[in-house]
Design an enzyme around this catalytic site. Structure first.
Site, PDB file in Angstrom:
ATOM      1  N   CYS A 237     -11.365   0.121 -19.580  1.00 41.02           N
ATOM      2  CA  CYS A 237     -12.294   0.892 -18.745  1.00 41.02           C
ATOM      3  C   CYS A 237     -12.789   2.150 -19.438  1.00 41.02           C
ATOM      4  O   CYS A 237     -13.711   2.805 -18.944  1.00 41.02           O
ATOM      5  CB  CYS A 237     -11.638   1.242 -17.418  1.00 41.02           C
ATOM      6  SG  CYS A 237     -11.329  -0.223 -16.431  1.00 41.02           S
TER       7      CYS A 237
ATOM      8  N   ASN B 164     -15.170  -1.699  -9.417  1.00 41.89           N
ATOM      9  CA  ASN B 164     -14.836  -1.309 -10.791  1.00 41.89           C
ATOM     10  C   ASN B 164     -15.505  -2.282 -11.759  1.00 41.89           C
ATOM     11  O   ASN B 164     -15.056  -3.420 -11.908  1.00 41.89           O
ATOM     12  CB  ASN B 164     -13.311  -1.320 -10.952  1.00 41.89           C
ATOM     13  CG  ASN B 164     -12.866  -0.889 -12.338  1.00 41.89           C
ATOM     14  OD1 ASN B 164     -13.694  -0.731 -13.237  1.00 41.89           O
ATOM     15  ND2 ASN B 164     -11.573  -0.715 -12.513  1.00 41.89           N
TER      16      ASN B 164
ATOM     17  N   HIS C 261     -14.777   7.448 -14.038  1.00 38.48           N
ATOM     18  CA  HIS C 261     -14.641   5.999 -13.965  1.00 38.48           C
ATOM     19  C   HIS C 261     -14.339   5.612 -12.522  1.00 38.48           C
ATOM     20  O   HIS C 261     -13.575   6.285 -11.831  1.00 38.48           O
ATOM     21  CB  HIS C 261     -13.511   5.552 -14.904  1.00 38.48           C
ATOM     22  CG  HIS C 261     -13.185   4.103 -14.758  1.00 38.48           C
ATOM     23  ND1 HIS C 261     -14.146   3.118 -14.831  1.00 38.48           N
ATOM     24  CD2 HIS C 261     -12.001   3.469 -14.525  1.00 38.48           C
ATOM     25  CE1 HIS C 261     -13.567   1.945 -14.658  1.00 38.48           C
ATOM     26  NE2 HIS C 261     -12.278   2.122 -14.466  1.00 38.48           N
TER      27      HIS C 261
HETATM   28  O1  UT7 Z   1      -9.768   0.476 -14.155  1.00 33.26           O
HETATM   29  C1  UT7 Z   1      -8.620  -0.022 -14.780  1.00 33.26           C
HETATM   30  C2  UT7 Z   1      -7.470   0.723 -14.321  1.00 33.26           C
HETATM   31  N1  UT7 Z   1      -7.032   0.251 -13.035  1.00 33.26           N
HETATM   32  C3  UT7 Z   1      -6.799   1.093 -12.048  1.00 33.26           C
HETATM   33  O2  UT7 Z   1      -7.043   2.273 -12.168  1.00 33.26           O
HETATM   34  C4  UT7 Z   1      -6.155   0.553 -10.791  1.00 33.26           C
HETATM   35  C5  UT7 Z   1      -5.031   1.452 -10.385  1.00 33.26           C
HETATM   36  N2  UT7 Z   1      -4.279   0.940  -9.253  1.00 33.26           N
HETATM   37  C6  UT7 Z   1      -4.785   0.938  -8.002  1.00 33.26           C
HETATM   38  O3  UT7 Z   1      -5.920   1.277  -7.788  1.00 33.26           O
HETATM   39  C7  UT7 Z   1      -3.853   0.566  -6.869  1.00 33.26           C
HETATM   40  O4  UT7 Z   1      -2.533   0.548  -7.311  1.00 33.26           O
HETATM   41  C8  UT7 Z   1      -4.194  -0.803  -6.200  1.00 33.26           C
HETATM   42  C9  UT7 Z   1      -5.516  -0.698  -5.494  1.00 33.26           C
HETATM   43  C10 UT7 Z   1      -4.236  -1.903  -7.242  1.00 33.26           C
HETATM   44  C11 UT7 Z   1      -3.120  -1.141  -5.176  1.00 33.26           C
HETATM   45  O5  UT7 Z   1      -3.015  -0.091  -4.234  1.00 33.26           O
HETATM   46  P1  UT7 Z   1      -1.597   0.545  -3.890  1.00 33.26           P
HETATM   47  O6  UT7 Z   1      -1.822   1.566  -2.880  1.00 33.26           O
HETATM   48  O7  UT7 Z   1      -0.963   0.965  -5.180  1.00 33.26           O
HETATM   49  O8  UT7 Z   1      -0.848  -0.668  -3.227  1.00 33.26           O
HETATM   50  P2  UT7 Z   1       0.539  -1.318  -3.619  1.00 33.26           P
HETATM   51  O9  UT7 Z   1       0.386  -2.200  -4.795  1.00 33.26           O
HETATM   52  O10 UT7 Z   1       1.578  -0.241  -3.668  1.00 33.26           O
HETATM   53  O11 UT7 Z   1       0.802  -2.201  -2.344  1.00 33.26           O
HETATM   54  C12 UT7 Z   1       1.043  -1.621  -1.046  1.00 33.26           C
HETATM   55  C13 UT7 Z   1       1.140  -2.728  -0.019  1.00 33.26           C
HETATM   56  C14 UT7 Z   1       2.055  -3.880  -0.458  1.00 33.26           C
HETATM   57  O12 UT7 Z   1       2.708  -4.369   0.711  1.00 33.26           O
HETATM   58  P3  UT7 Z   1       4.231  -3.959   1.008  1.00 33.26           P
HETATM   59  O13 UT7 Z   1       5.020  -4.422  -0.192  1.00 33.26           O
HETATM   60  O14 UT7 Z   1       4.233  -2.472   1.147  1.00 33.26           O
HETATM   61  O15 UT7 Z   1       4.526  -4.700   2.259  1.00 33.26           O
HETATM   62  C15 UT7 Z   1       1.087  -4.922  -0.947  1.00 33.26           C
HETATM   63  O16 UT7 Z   1       1.600  -6.233  -0.826  1.00 33.26           O
HETATM   64  O17 UT7 Z   1      -0.164  -3.294   0.163  1.00 33.26           O
HETATM   65  C16 UT7 Z   1      -0.084  -4.715  -0.012  1.00 33.26           C
HETATM   66  N3  UT7 Z   1      -1.348  -5.167  -0.591  1.00 33.26           N
HETATM   67  C17 UT7 Z   1      -2.404  -5.538   0.175  1.00 33.26           C
HETATM   68  N4  UT7 Z   1      -2.578  -5.601   1.495  1.00 33.26           N
HETATM   69  C18 UT7 Z   1      -3.766  -6.008   1.953  1.00 33.26           C
HETATM   70  C19 UT7 Z   1      -1.695  -5.261  -1.905  1.00 33.26           C
HETATM   71  N5  UT7 Z   1      -2.957  -5.683  -2.018  1.00 33.26           N
HETATM   72  C20 UT7 Z   1      -3.416  -5.852  -0.740  1.00 33.26           C
HETATM   73  C21 UT7 Z   1      -4.642  -6.276  -0.217  1.00 33.26           C
HETATM   74  N6  UT7 Z   1      -4.792  -6.333   1.137  1.00 33.26           N
HETATM   75  N7  UT7 Z   1      -5.720  -6.594  -0.990  1.00 33.26           N
END
Ligand code: UT7
Length: 333
Positions: free
Chosen positions: A116, A286, A256
């Site tokens: 990115c 993104n 970004h």
């Molecule tokens: O550009 C390249 C670089 N990339 C980035 O900068 C991305 C950086 N990361 C992020 O933006 C975030 O970490 C994500 C958007 C990928 C994920 O968000 P998060 O707030 O970190 O969520 P998480 O992975 O900690 O998941 C929280 C909860 C989980 O459920 P439990 O275990 O708490 O029950 C996931 O299973 O949210 C759940 N979850 C979803 N729920 C509904 C994960 N994806 C989804 C979804 N819809 N799409």
């Protein structure tokens, strides 16, 4: 002899027509508009449809607009630098394919893969070629068909990415405008959190790798998020401090567009008001190397000659950095 600066003299961009909404995504995986808007801030993203279409086709559109707006004929272009993680093919470089499709026949070209942060790396590289005095018209393009490597059964990654392309023209000037400074970083330890497992020389494509869905993006979101927030904010603040910029003298942050929460954390550390931060993640998601030029393109008519701008990004590698530039012209071309 007067110092040669490299200044952006035009911007072109393109997003494909097809809009993939959160509503449609929630019919594909277990997710919701509410979760995606709260955790990421994306409402919809664009998807390139059509057999045999790749990142070069998106770039052909963005660069065609750029050539039109800067009144440049393809033969005048000296160099095409293409930032992408979704090249048309492993080789040759997508820059060469783009040049062929556009009739850019007197130029050389190559690709840069810096996740990115690709557009930042490519802009910094293009700047050096212009500053050297050897090249007068350098195109820097970020172009991505992210939908080609997104696993639409993985709810953690599929809401994030979209397709798009943005390009700028870099030209020499002796005025005190253009790219002023760069701070670029990479740290390979981050690869374990964000990579594509198969298709490279370590693990060539096979039936097994396809069955194991190893040609898609693998991302451990939480780890990437943590590093993105701290590194993007740190490098942006460092750039401000180095150049004595304050939240009053800095006109724009071009961040970004990976996650609205990362953008907000960066802007907060810089103590910048919302009106100075370009955000279009809700529309395009993104688009990896294309996010920064897509922002410049959308805000072009509000930019004025001499505006102080910081571009900042974080991505796969890990790679991150910031570029400080003074804008080169008033309004939309
Ligand atoms: O550009 C390249 C670089 N990339 C980035 O900068 C991305 C950086 N990361 C992020 O933006 C975030 O970490 C994500 C958007 C990928 C994920 O968000 P998060 O707030 O970190 O969520 P998480 O992975 O900690 O998941 C929280 C909860 C989980 O459920 P439990 O275990 O708490 O029950 C996931 O299973 O949210 C759940 N979850 C979803 N729920 C509904 C994960 N994806 C989804 C979804 N819809 N799409």
């Amino acid at each position: 002899m007067a110092k040669i600066n490299a200044v952006i003299t035009g911007v072109g961009a393109y997003v494909p027509d097809y809009i993939l909404t959160n509503q449609e995504l929630s019919t594909m995986v277990d997710t919701s508009d509410e979760w995606i808007m709260t955790r990421i801030g994306i409402k919809e993203r664009r998807i390139l449809k059509g057999e045999g279409k790749g990142s070069s086709d998106l770039a052909v559109e963005s660069i065609s607009e750029l050539l039109r707006k800067t009144n440049t004929s393809p033969e005048e272009v000296d160099l095409v630098i293409c930032a992408t993680v979704t090249p048309d093919m492993q080789f040759p470089a997508t820059a060469n394919i783009i040049s062929d499709k556009l009739g850019i026949n007197n130029a050389f070209g190559f690709d840069i893969n810096a996740g990115c942060s690709g557009f930042l790396y490519a802009l910094a590289t293009g700047t050096k070629y212009v500053q050297s005095g050897l090249y007068k018209k350098v195109i820097v393009v970020g172009t991505e068909k992210m939908s080609s490597i997104v696993d639409y059964t993985d709810r953690q990654t599929c809401p994030i990415f979209g397709d798009g392309s943005g390009a700028v023209m870099l030209e020499p000037t002796t005025e005190d405008i253009g790219v002023m400074d760069e701070m670029l970083h990479s740290a390979g330890f981050g690869r374990k959190h964000l990579h594509q497992k198969a298709g490279g020389s370590c693990k060539p494509s096979s039936h097994e790798t396809v069955d194991a869905r190893e040609h898609y993006i693998y991302q451990e979101g939480r780890h990437v998020f943590k590093h993105a927030v701290s590194n993007m904010a740190d490098v942006s603040v460092e750039m401000m401090q180095k150049h004595g910029l304050t939240n009053e003298t800095l006109d724009w942050l071009v961040p970004h567009q990976a996650n609205n929460r990362i953008i907000e954390a960066t802007a907060e550390r810089m103590e910048l008001p919302k009106e100075k931060v370009m955000i279009n993640i809700q529309k395009f998601g993104n688009t990896t190397s294309a996010t920064l030029p897509l922002c410049l393109w959308e805000w072009e008519d509000e930019l004025k000659k001499g505006d102080n701008i910081i571009l900042s990004a974080f991505g796969a590698g890990f790679t991150w950095g910031a570029i400080y530039l003074k804008w080169g012209y008033d309004g939309d071309k």
